[in-house]
Write a protein that holds these residues in place. Structure first.
Motif, PDB file in Angstrom:
ATOM      1  N   SER A   1       0.830  -1.205   0.000  1.00 20.89           N
ATOM      2  CA  SER A   1       0.000   0.000   0.000  1.00 20.89           C
ATOM      3  C   SER A   1       0.871   1.264   0.000  1.00 20.89           C
ATOM      4  CB  SER A   1      -0.917  -0.038   1.227  1.00 20.89           C
ATOM      5  OG  SER A   1      -1.658   1.139   1.338  1.00 20.89           O
ATOM      6  N   ASN A   2       1.920   1.274   0.833  1.00 21.15           N
ATOM      7  CA  ASN A   2       2.791   2.455   0.902  1.00 21.15           C
ATOM      8  C   ASN A   2       3.473   2.748  -0.428  1.00 21.15           C
ATOM      9  OD1 ASN A   2       2.372   3.216   3.575  1.00 21.15           O
ATOM     10  ND2 ASN A   2       3.930   1.807   4.352  1.00 21.15           N
TER      11      ASN A   2
ATOM     12  N   ALA B   1       2.303   2.135  -3.359  1.00 23.31           N
ATOM     13  CA  ALA B   1       1.353   2.359  -4.462  1.00 23.31           C
ATOM     14  C   ALA B   1       1.500   3.769  -5.022  1.00 23.31           C
ATOM     15  CB  ALA B   1      -0.073   2.124  -3.975  1.00 23.31           C
ATOM     16  N   LYS B   2       1.979   4.701  -4.192  1.00 19.15           N
ATOM     17  CA  LYS B   2       2.061   6.099  -4.630  1.00 19.15           C
ATOM     18  C   LYS B   2       3.082   6.301  -5.747  1.00 19.15           C
ATOM     19  CE  LYS B   2       3.178   8.082  -0.683  1.00 19.15           C
ATOM     20  NZ  LYS B   2       3.344   7.170   0.453  1.00 19.15           N
ATOM     21  N   PHE B   3       3.966   5.342  -5.941  1.00 17.27           N
ATOM     22  CA  PHE B   3       4.971   5.481  -7.004  1.00 17.27           C
ATOM     23  C   PHE B   3       4.343   5.040  -8.317  1.00 17.27           C
ATOM     24  CE2 PHE B   3       7.219   4.854  -3.002  1.00 17.27           C
ATOM     25  CZ  PHE B   3       7.916   6.051  -2.959  1.00 17.27           C
ATOM     26  N   ASP B   4       3.663   5.994  -8.965  1.00 11.75           N
ATOM     27  CA  ASP B   4       2.849   5.655 -10.129  1.00 11.75           C
ATOM     28  C   ASP B   4       3.205   6.500 -11.352  1.00 11.75           C
ATOM     29  OD1 ASP B   4       1.891   8.143  -9.501  1.00 11.75           O
ATOM     30  OD2 ASP B   4      -0.161   7.513  -9.092  1.00 11.75           O
TER      31      ASP B   4
ATOM     32  N   MET C   1       2.959   9.518 -11.905  1.00 14.56           N
ATOM     33  CA  MET C   1       2.044  10.613 -12.241  1.00 14.56           C
ATOM     34  C   MET C   1       2.576  11.968 -11.791  1.00 14.56           C
ATOM     35  SD  MET C   1      -0.538   9.443 -13.923  1.00 14.56           S
ATOM     36  CE  MET C   1       0.325   8.091 -14.694  1.00 14.56           C
ATOM     37  N   ARG C   2       3.224  12.024 -10.647  1.00 11.15           N
ATOM     38  CA  ARG C   2       3.586  13.328 -10.085  1.00 11.15           C
ATOM     39  C   ARG C   2       5.090  13.538  -9.905  1.00 11.15           C
ATOM     40  NH1 ARG C   2      -0.348  10.925  -7.985  1.00 11.15           N
ATOM     41  NH2 ARG C   2       1.022   9.904  -6.526  1.00 11.15           N
ATOM     42  N   TYR C   3       5.855  12.472  -9.743  1.00  9.66           N
ATOM     43  CA  TYR C   3       7.296  12.599  -9.514  1.00  9.66           C
ATOM     44  C   TYR C   3       7.924  11.241  -9.821  1.00  9.66           C
ATOM     45  CZ  TYR C   3       5.395  10.572  -5.294  1.00  9.66           C
ATOM     46  OH  TYR C   3       4.673   9.788  -4.437  1.00  9.66           O
TER      47      TYR C   3
ATOM     48  N   ALA D   1      -3.183   6.182 -18.635  1.00  8.53           N
ATOM     49  CA  ALA D   1      -2.460   6.422 -17.377  1.00  8.53           C
ATOM     50  C   ALA D   1      -2.115   5.086 -16.729  1.00  8.53           C
ATOM     51  CB  ALA D   1      -3.301   7.282 -16.448  1.00  8.53           C
TER      52      ALA D   1
ATOM     53  N   MET E   1       1.510   3.723 -15.675  1.00  6.38           N
ATOM     54  CA  MET E   1       1.798   3.300 -14.298  1.00  6.38           C
ATOM     55  C   MET E   1       2.434   1.908 -14.299  1.00  6.38           C
ATOM     56  SD  MET E   1      -1.581   4.143 -12.055  1.00  6.38           S
ATOM     57  CE  MET E   1      -2.331   5.757 -11.994  1.00  6.38           C
TER      58      MET E   1
ATOM     59  N   ARG F   1       6.234   1.140 -13.101  1.00  6.51           N
ATOM     60  CA  ARG F   1       6.463   0.332 -11.901  1.00  6.51           C
ATOM     61  C   ARG F   1       7.271  -0.920 -12.266  1.00  6.51           C
ATOM     62  NH1 ARG F   1       3.413   1.429  -7.346  1.00  6.51           N
ATOM     63  NH2 ARG F   1       2.873  -0.718  -6.858  1.00  6.51           N
TER      64      ARG F   1
ATOM     65  N   GLY G   1       0.523  13.354  -1.424  1.00  9.12           N
ATOM     66  CA  GLY G   1       1.029  11.996  -1.264  1.00  9.12           C
ATOM     67  C   GLY G   1       2.509  11.885  -1.567  1.00  9.12           C
TER      68      GLY G   1
ATOM     69  N   ARG H   1      -7.371   2.014   4.945  1.00  9.40           N
ATOM     70  CA  ARG H   1      -6.931   2.361   3.596  1.00  9.40           C
ATOM     71  C   ARG H   1      -7.754   1.573   2.585  1.00  9.40           C
ATOM     72  NH1 ARG H   1      -0.331   2.390   3.627  1.00  9.40           N
ATOM     73  NH2 ARG H   1      -0.028   3.962   5.256  1.00  9.40           N
TER      74      ARG H   1
ATOM     75  N   ASN I   1      -7.549   0.638  -1.078  1.00  4.69           N
ATOM     76  CA  ASN I   1      -6.476   0.627  -2.077  1.00  4.69           C
ATOM     77  C   ASN I   1      -7.004   0.462  -3.501  1.00  4.69           C
ATOM     78  OD1 ASN I   1      -3.863   0.518  -0.386  1.00  4.69           O
ATOM     79  ND2 ASN I   1      -5.122  -1.067   0.559  1.00  4.69           N
TER      80      ASN I   1
ATOM     81  N   PHE J   1      -5.831   2.100  -7.736  1.00  6.13           N
ATOM     82  CA  PHE J   1      -5.005   3.045  -8.486  1.00  6.13           C
ATOM     83  C   PHE J   1      -5.883   3.987  -9.298  1.00  6.13           C
ATOM     84  CE2 PHE J   1      -1.863  -0.103  -7.484  1.00  6.13           C
ATOM     85  CZ  PHE J   1      -0.667   0.598  -7.436  1.00  6.13           C
TER      86      PHE J   1
ATOM     87  N   PRO K   1      -5.235   8.174 -11.158  1.00  6.37           N
ATOM     88  CA  PRO K   1      -4.315   9.322 -11.155  1.00  6.37           C
ATOM     89  C   PRO K   1      -4.746  10.481 -10.252  1.00  6.37           C
ATOM     90  CG  PRO K   1      -4.644   8.531 -13.390  1.00  6.37           C
ATOM     91  CD  PRO K   1      -5.611   7.770 -12.517  1.00  6.37           C
TER      92      PRO K   1
ATOM     93  N   PRO L   1      -3.726  10.754  -4.926  1.00  6.25           N
ATOM     94  CA  PRO L   1      -2.273  10.897  -4.814  1.00  6.25           C
ATOM     95  C   PRO L   1      -1.557   9.675  -4.231  1.00  6.25           C
ATOM     96  CG  PRO L   1      -3.383  12.868  -4.022  1.00  6.25           C
ATOM     97  CD  PRO L   1      -4.458  11.843  -4.288  1.00  6.25           C
ATOM     98  N   LYS L   2      -2.130   9.040  -3.232  1.00  8.53           N
ATOM     99  CA  LYS L   2      -1.422   7.930  -2.586  1.00  8.53           C
ATOM    100  C   LYS L   2      -1.790   6.589  -3.212  1.00  8.53           C
ATOM    101  CE  LYS L   2      -3.501   9.395   0.928  1.00  8.53           C
ATOM    102  NZ  LYS L   2      -4.211   9.481   2.208  1.00  8.53           N
ATOM    103  N   ASN L   3      -2.741   6.626  -4.147  1.00 14.47           N
ATOM    104  CA  ASN L   3      -3.323   5.408  -4.684  1.00 14.47           C
ATOM    105  C   ASN L   3      -3.969   4.550  -3.599  1.00 14.47           C
ATOM    106  OD1 ASN L   3      -3.094   5.788  -7.496  1.00 14.47           O
ATOM    107  ND2 ASN L   3      -0.891   5.441  -7.320  1.00 14.47           N
ATOM    108  N   PHE L   4      -4.289   5.168  -2.495  1.00 16.62           N
ATOM    109  CA  PHE L   4      -5.288   4.612  -1.582  1.00 16.62           C
ATOM    110  C   PHE L   4      -6.028   5.787  -0.982  1.00 16.62           C
ATOM    111  CE2 PHE L   4      -1.425   4.812   1.143  1.00 16.62           C
ATOM    112  CZ  PHE L   4      -1.886   5.594   2.187  1.00 16.62           C
TER     113      PHE L   4
ATOM    114  N   PHE M   1      -7.332  -2.228   4.923  1.00 11.48           N
ATOM    115  CA  PHE M   1      -6.720  -2.612   6.205  1.00 11.48           C
ATOM    116  C   PHE M   1      -6.568  -1.346   7.048  1.00 11.48           C
ATOM    117  CE2 PHE M   1      -2.158  -1.333   6.001  1.00 11.48           C
ATOM    118  CZ  PHE M   1      -2.066  -0.938   4.668  1.00 11.48           C
TER     119      PHE M   1
END
Lengths: 508, 521
Positions: A325-326, A328-331, A333-335, A349, A353, A357, B58, B93, B95, B97, B99, B102-105, B313
């Motif tokens: 879950s943590n 997941a933000k690496f997608d 889209m933003r950085y 998109a 992604m 990844r 995020g 959370r 979960n 994806f 766009p 931001p956190k994809n959750f 979770f």
């Protein structure tokens, strides 16, 4: 007269602080000495991912100016430090050892970094780690492994191998680390250095790129127990930006390290963390250390923590679940990395992604994301994540019971000395077993420290001893650690790291 | 892309064969000054991506902190909906994806909502000769979560993602506190299901407004409704035990229905569409659907199945929320009056008939009248003014009365001021209407308009006496009739006196004077 540069890099942070306070050296000199050392040895060690010489010297000069102006300064002001590349730093890349974040320069400082800057410690640079802190060897860094200063063919531990190697190779007196299952303590053990994982919530996690939020804890790395305590004090304390941060003063770790008083203290040996599975030299050094603790006035008791045997299994469900879950933000889209999928003219998109990844994450990261995604899936959640959380509770109960009879617990930190690079790379289970003794502390949130206990007879490599204390009793680690360190140093006739190979001779 | 047009069954036929069951999910953006998990501002309509920080973007390493005002608002909403308030609950959370997330959750609540097991009694207005009806909407839960960012799809003809050249994302909305209010399956509404749905959303809107927790502007998206609907075979009267025993059918979920009227229409359309499918022996696909304001129809969106797995979770970055019972009771004690009860009380106090009250509510004038009364006007005069010219003009401009009044600057204080000028006999009724028109035309406060337009009853008795004398002299026949006791003939003279006075006379006073002059006073 010996070379001044060598002297300064050999000095502890406490000694440097005294020299700086007395005006005998400047922070610029100290900082330059460490940068020179890095130029000399880091091609072999590869501790740094980014050396920030210019900004470090500028910060050092500023501290020197403020000292000359008579401003009140923190005790460690002017003593340089290396920062693990998992902590966000304004103006410096933060990659977490991953291609995914190559070139990313955060717009904000982690709270720990802000505290270090506020205390006036020049930041020498960012040090290597296993990708997103997943691993026990730094071999999973996308930027190549860090090597153990004791034997360049061996691993420096992980994930914080950059932090342990940078202090063990005298490139910095201090480094920050993070410990999710042993990433501060195991690297300390295999490099003959010291590291502490504070009580969960004792150090802010704001700005630490999260691996497993409920397990991650930042802490200090150094060559002596006192130095570790001094840095612990800088890093610790309440942070309103981290909801899990403890709203209480930092335990009196420096005082405990200075007093080193363990008379009448009950030290528990965890039955389940000794004996079978531990290298002979590791066990031998552990036994000797116990005797030294008794000689220093402590009482040894044996305790049993029967649920520790499930710790590894529970850990490898909770960690991947939270990590999946943590991360997941690496997608893209933003950085961070963005890779267009091949063979698709107008990718969606989602396709970008997926391609990013796939290209950005290494195998170990993917392995854990897949594990975690599976463990959290509907229909499996109760059996995996749910059960693991129950085991976690049982392990915490084991600690509670053990601390009814013992003030602190001790064990060998890692089952073996440093293994060879590549040795366990294709055997994840063997790699995971390195953390069997360190993981319970993360699951229960209690503090732990590793310090050197000597060299194994069979390979001449450092062994580590782990101390565990009840939550928010971090100072106990330092009492015991300092007492043992004093006795061992006495026996060795000097610091253990004095026996490490001379890297400049080899590299010349 | 071609959109298939769904077959529909006429409403009456649909209801003859099927019993509708609804589930309504309403998302409400809270009106807190800052976002749910960071300190960013929440102002609507700011430049894209100007109300963002590491937390709501995020960025790696950033951590959330719960907005205490958000929790307080959630508890107040729960209490107003007669819910139980959790003694201990966690965020979770969710979960997936996307766009704009931001956190994809999404940080939300899963099996531990802050409020649960409540109800809202809804007054369904009588239409087509039906009696008004009170329907109890059972509330399953109300939970806290954060909003997502907003995607703008550029280049396609539809504004939807399909066919767009590229998309822009605005994260200003990401992290704005939301409360999601979920009903239990609403059964027994029968053919009045569409009205029940509308009345519920309207009642909820009034309630949230009274709580002052949100601006509840459906057109700006600060209140959004998802309509779940299913049909089951008809087995008796909608509220009968036989009907209740029939298992629920497969539902469709129509997303983001953004006006009261649309809620009603979406329910009605889905009833007719489901009925057509089921009557033809087909089965309903569990899916999300989009409602189209222009056609009143829904079209298929994403197929939604039970395989959708959000891998919920407990959010490890946040500590549990454990509101103390003392705090909850404190909040309960300070809840405002329930809007329905409030309306009943005002009607009694103001002495309005049911019909008058209905007109006031339909005109959206309740709050304006309440404030006008508070400013000193009588309830009847306040009703008369607000439902007059301002309502007509608001209608013409297709604006809510409140919005229209806002736009032209007509305040309750002005209306009270206007009435006080009438009461003080500074204006007569006709002049007051002219003054009001002046206010609506933006000429300023009533006194200022009256001054500027020179509208003021002549208080100078000498002028009035002279005018009366002149008119009597010019109309000897009429004067004689009055002298003979035909008092009603005075009307003709009053009109002339008023004309003589250019309308700026008190007609009552003129009448008195005419009668007394002619010996009938």
């Amino acid at each position: 007269m010996t070379n001044t540069t060598t002297d300064l890099t050999r000095a502890t942070a406490a000694q440097l602080a005294d020299l700086l306070a007395a005006g005998q050296v400047s922070s610029v000199e100290v900082t330059q000495a460490h940068l020179d050392r890095t130029t000399a040895v880091d091609e072999q060690v590869h501790a740094y991912l980014h050396v920030a010489g210019q900004s470090a010297l500028a910060e050092a000069a500023e501290i020197d100016r403020r000292r000359a102006a008579g401003e009140p300064l923190h005790r460690l002001a002017g003593v340089p430090i290396a920062v693990k590349d998992v902590m966000t730093t304004v103006g410096m890349p933060t990659t977490c050892g991953s291609k995914m974040l190559e070139g990313w320069i955060p717009p904000y400082d982690a709270t720990v970094v802000a505290q270090i800057k506020a205390a006036g410690l020049p930041i020498l640079g960012k040090v290597n780690m296993d990708e997103f802190a997943m691993g026990s060897s730094t071999e999973h860094s996308a930027y190549g492994p860090t090597r153990n200063p004791w034997d360049l063919e061996r691993i420096p531990g992980g994930s914080g191998g950059g932090s342990s190697a940078v202090v063990a190779s005298f490139q910095a007196p201090l480094a920050t680390g993070t410990d999710t299952g042993g990433s501060i303590r195991q690297p300390a053990a295999v490099t003959g250095s010291v590291g502490t994982k504070p009580t969960y919530g004792g150090v802010s996690r704001y700005g630490l790129v999260a691996l497993a939020s409920s397990l991650d804890q930042a802490g200090p790395c150094a060559r002596t127990v006192l130095d570790t305590a001094l840095l612990h004090e800088v890093m610790g304390g309440h942070d309103p930006r981290d909801s899990t941060s403890i709203d209480a003063p930092v335990p009196a770790v420096v005082e405990a390290a200075q007093r080193a008083d363990i008379k009448g203290m009950k030290i528990g040996i965890v039955k389940e963390l000794t004996g079978e599975g531990y290298q002979a030299g590791v066990s031998a050094r552990f036994e000797e250390s116990l005797q030294l603790l008794v000689d220093a006035g402590a009482e040894i008791v044996e305790v049993s923590c029967p649920n520790f045997r499930y710790a590894l299994a529970a850990y490898y469900l909770i960690l991947p679940s939270e990590a999946s879950s943590n991360l997941a933000k690496f997608d893209a889209m933003r950085y961070g990395l963005r890779v267009p999928p091949t063979g698709i003219d107008h990718p969606s998109a989602e396709q970008v992604m997926a391609a990013s990844r796939d290209a950005g994450f290494g195998d170990e990261v993917k392995r854990r994301i897949i594990l975690g995604t599976y463990a959290l899936s509907s229909g499996y959640y109760d059996a995996y994540y749910g059960t693991a959380q129950k085991v976690r509770r049982l392990i915490a109960n084991d600690f509670d019971r053990a601390f009814e009879t013992a003030d602190v617990l001790v064990s060998p930190t890692a089952p073996t000395t440093a293994f060879r690079l590549g040795e366990q790379l294709d055997d994840p289970m063997a790699m995971y077993l390195n953390d069997v003794a360190t993981i319970p502390a993360n699951l229960a949130g209690v503090p732990g420290m590793s310090l050197p206990s000597g060299l194994a007879d069979e390979d001449g490599l450092p062994t580590g001893l782990q101390i565990l204390a009840p939550a928010m009793q971090d100072q106990s680690l330092y009492s015991v650690g300092a007492a043992l360190e004093a006795a061992l140093t006495d026996r060795w006739g000097g610091p253990l790291l004095d026996r490490a190979p001379d890297l400049t001779a080899k590299g010349a | 892309m071609t959109t298939t047009v769904d077959e529909v069954l006429p409403y009456d036929e649909a209801l003859a064969a099927f019993d509708p069951v609804m589930g309504l999910e309403v998302h409400v953006e809270l009106g807190t000054n800052t976002k749910m998990f960071c300190g960013c501002a929440t102002t609507f309509g700011a430049e894209p991506n100007t109300q963002v920080c590491p937390v709501c973007l995020g960025l790696p390493g950033a951590l959330p902190v719960v907005n205490a005002m958000g929790v307080e608002s959630a508890i107040r909403i729960g209490l107003a909906l007669n819910c139980e308030i959790a003694t201990w609950c966690r965020f979770a959370r969710k979960n997936y994806f996307y766009p704009d997330m931001p956190k994809n959750f999404q940080t939300s609540q899963y099996d531990e909502p802050i409020a649960f097991n409540g109800y809202l009694d809804v007054e369904v207005p009588g239409e087509h000769g039906e009696e008004p009806w009170t329907y109890r909407v059972e509330i399953e839960r109300a939970h806290m979560e954060e909003d997502t960012g907003k995607s703008l799809h550029v280049g396609g003809s539809t504004g939807r993602i399909h066919g767009a050249e590229y998309s822009l994302v605005d994260y200003n909305r990401a992290g704005i506190p939301l409360i999601e209010i979920v009903t239990k399956p609403l059964t027994g509404a029968g053919e009045r299901a569409p009205q029940v749905a509308r009345a519920y959303v309207a009642a909820l809107r009034d309630l949230l407004k009274a709580l002052d927790v949100s601006d509840v502007k459906m057109e700006q998206g600060s209140m959004r409704c998802d309509v779940n609907l299913s049909l089951r075979p008809k087995a008796g009267e909608p509220t009968s035990p036989e009907q209740a025993a029939v298992p629920l059918g497969t539902r469709s979920e129509t997303k983001n229905v953004n006006s009261l009227r649309s809620v009603e229409r979406a329910v009605r359309f889905e009833i007719c569409r489901h009925a057509a499918v089921l009557s033809n022996g087909g089965s309903i696909v569990q899916e999300t659907r989009h409602f189209h304001e222009d056609t009143g129809a829904t079209t298929s969106g994403r197929i939604k199945s039970d395989a959708d797995d959000y891998r919920y979770f407990p959010e490890p970055d946040l500590v549990p929320v454990a509101p103390s019972r003392e705090w909850v009771e404190e909040l309960r004690a300070t809840l405002p009056e329930n809007p329905a009860e409030h309306r009943r009380r005002l009607q009694t106090e103001w002495g309005y008939s049911d019909l008058e009250m209905r007109d006031v509510l339909n005109a959206g004038a309740l709050d304006l009248i309440e404030r006008t009364v508070a400013a000193g006007a009588s309830a009847q005069s306040a009703r008369k003014w607000w439902l007059g010219e301002p309502s007509r003009r608001a209608n013409t401009e297709a604006l809510e009365l409140v919005a229209y009044a806002d736009q032209v600057g007509l305040t309750p204080a002005y209306v009270a001021e206007l009435q006080s000028m009438v009461d003080a006999k500074r204006l007569n009724d006709k002049m007051a209407r002219q003054v009001l028109e002046g206010v609506l035309d933006g000429e300023g406060a009533p006194t200022a308009v009256a001054d500027a337009r020179g509208l003021e009853l002549v208080q100078d008795d000498g002028a009035l006496e002279a005018a009366v004398a002149k008119v009597i002299e010019g109309n000897p026949d009429v004067a004689d009739k009055i002298r003979d006791g035909k008092v009603q003939a005075a009307g003709a003279l009053i009109g002339q006196v008023m004309k003589e006075m250019k309308g700026q006379a008190d007609a009552g006073k003129a009448r008195e004077l005419i009668l007394s002059t002619l010996g009938e006073g």
